[in-house]
Design an enzyme around this catalytic site. Sequence first.
Site, PDB file in Angstrom:
ATOM      1  N   SER A   1       1.011  -0.990   0.178  1.00  0.00           N
ATOM      2  CA  SER A   1      -0.134   0.365   0.027  1.00  0.00           C
ATOM      3  C   SER A   1       0.981   0.970   0.126  1.00  0.00           C
ATOM      4  CB  SER A   1      -1.323  -0.077   1.177  1.00  0.00           C
ATOM      5  OG  SER A   1      -1.992  -0.753   1.315  1.00  0.00           O
TER       6      SER A   1
ATOM      7  N   GLU B   1       3.097   0.503  15.170  1.00  0.00           N
ATOM      8  CA  GLU B   1       3.664   1.418  14.333  1.00  0.00           C
ATOM      9  C   GLU B   1       4.249   1.872  15.736  1.00  0.00           C
ATOM     10  OE1 GLU B   1       0.030   0.813  14.358  1.00  0.00           O
ATOM     11  OE2 GLU B   1       0.088   0.953  11.879  1.00  0.00           O
TER      12      GLU B   1
ATOM     13  N   HIS C   1      -2.063   7.628   2.102  1.00  0.00           N
ATOM     14  CA  HIS C   1      -4.116   6.925   1.972  1.00  0.00           C
ATOM     15  C   HIS C   1      -4.120   8.776   3.045  1.00  0.00           C
ATOM     16  CE1 HIS C   1      -3.335   3.485   0.839  1.00  0.00           C
ATOM     17  NE2 HIS C   1      -4.338   3.379   1.252  1.00  0.00           N
TER      18      HIS C   1
ATOM     19  N   ASP D   1     -12.633   3.475   1.705  1.00  0.00           N
ATOM     20  CA  ASP D   1     -12.496   2.462   2.966  1.00  0.00           C
ATOM     21  C   ASP D   1     -13.119   3.905   3.938  1.00  0.00           C
ATOM     22  OD1 ASP D   1     -11.042   0.680   2.543  1.00  0.00           O
ATOM     23  OD2 ASP D   1      -8.989   1.698   2.771  1.00  0.00           O
TER      24      ASP D   1
END
Lengths: 271, 313
Positions: free
Chosen positions: B36, B57, B108, B116
């Site tokens: 992605s 993360e 994104h 989404d």
Amino acid sequence: MVKDIKKLEKIAQQLRIEIIKMITNAGSGHPAGSLGIADVMTALYFNVMKHDPKKPKWNKRDRLILSNGHVCPARYAAMAYAGYFPKKELMNLRKFGSKLQGHPSYTDFPAIESSSGPLGLNLSIAIGQALALKMDKNPATVYCVTSDGDHNEGNTWEAIMFAGNRKINNLINIIDRNHIQLSGKTKNIMPLEPLKEKYLAFNWSVIVINGNKISEIIKACERAKKIKKPVAIIANIIPGRGVSFMEGKSEWHGKAPKKEQAEQALKQLTR
Amino acid sequence: MKEKNTSTREGFGEAIFEIAKKKKDLIVLTADLRESTKVDKFAKKYPSRFIECGVAEQNMIGLAAGLALAGKTAVTTSFGVFTPGRTLDQIKINVCYNDVDVKIVATHCGINVGKDGATHQALTDIAVMRTMPNMTVISPCDFIEAKKATKAILGMKGPCYLRLGRAKMRIVTKEKDRFEIGKANVLMKGKDATIIATGYMVEKALKAAFLLKKDKIHASVINCHTIKPLDKKTIIEYAKKTKAIVTAEEHEVNGGLGGAIAELLSNNFPVPIEFIAVKDKFGQSGTIDELYKHYELDENSITKAVKNCIKRK
């Protein structure tokens, strides 16, 4: 390198005296944790770690990442006694413009390797350094000191999972297991047990020691370096070690002693 | 070269792959998002310099800071909703306070994520990142500029945030256009108002400026790819020239590019400002065109804002 355990114990006691003076002089700070970790700092800076106070950025040095930054008075004192800076500067702790910030600041004092303070952040930093050393085929070891409180944070467990998975074998995490945190005993706030089993389940190797016994700390580090996995040394430590009215007391986590209390503490430490 | 319509994330992916060959100290990290975020090609070719962190993360940002403290240049990749979304403290303390060479690349970003829905549309990231000392914030507008921005941030030391989109978007810049961090690009010159846009809103701003010409309104269009540090000189110059400013961003109105420009101009040369941005709302599922229209991020909303702003002069 100091090999004589008696001499090392004397240094640790000297560091405790400085810790009481520094925190009293600053009027704030974290005496219990700092007194507790003094033996570990002594063992690391005067026996275990390869380092050169005159060349703090020497490429082959072992790295020490202190995650529970609030116990930095112990580290600062150890570094001053090791020769990183003049001992008289210790009294600048928490003063405006000082490199000895209340919680360690890397840009103010690069020899401390990384800023720290908010819990949970620095085991990841230690692993990142360990990875970089491996990539560069640098034989140095990364030591990380983490606290009980660090193990309440999710970030720490992400890091533990990662290191176990990647078999980071140049990393030793010394857990300052002093069984207190800011508002009380860890067993009442957020129990960590069974801590050893948790680390084992994450594919680490674990050594449990008395973290106030310098000979045990040194032996554990020597053993840990030979293990082909990341190693957690669970160092059971008495917070406030050496000062009777502070020992084991969470109320001494984060307050400075008053003048009379400091005098009493120093009397006990210089006995 | 890719076809005409392509995304900024793809520009980043191509650039990082190209740079990797020469820049041996470059390490790329991801949190289960290699495809992605377009670092899959890098991962395949340079496995020893690629670190898969799993869906963790916070650890990823810490690792990156540790790598950078040891002399590497670390590039983390994830979605904007995760970095900075769930790593504020790690970015602030591990990266910015240590002032290390970590590049946080987020794809994104903005509403263009589309179907989404709100949980995956990063709309607060600029506000968060631009409050951090030592941080540089870059938001390229198309594939070509994303490539240049990637090369530029890897050519400087210190913390950077690169804000990228998922959707394919028309290419509006040219290979030969200059890209310099902190230097905004003036794309059109007009005397009546200035539209200052960032990211995919640059394309919308250009469309709006052409529409305005039909009404004999001549707008300047500035591509403000660097949100921090702002190009104070150019922005103040155009505030003085046109005395009406419209900002356009795919981000919350609070604290984004518009906020940064309002702070700058209120201190230096106050003029009427209109803000094209999401107005204190969550996003939702939909096609990109539906979302741009609903949240008033389309060219028609920009032309309306320009006209309003001119009236307020």
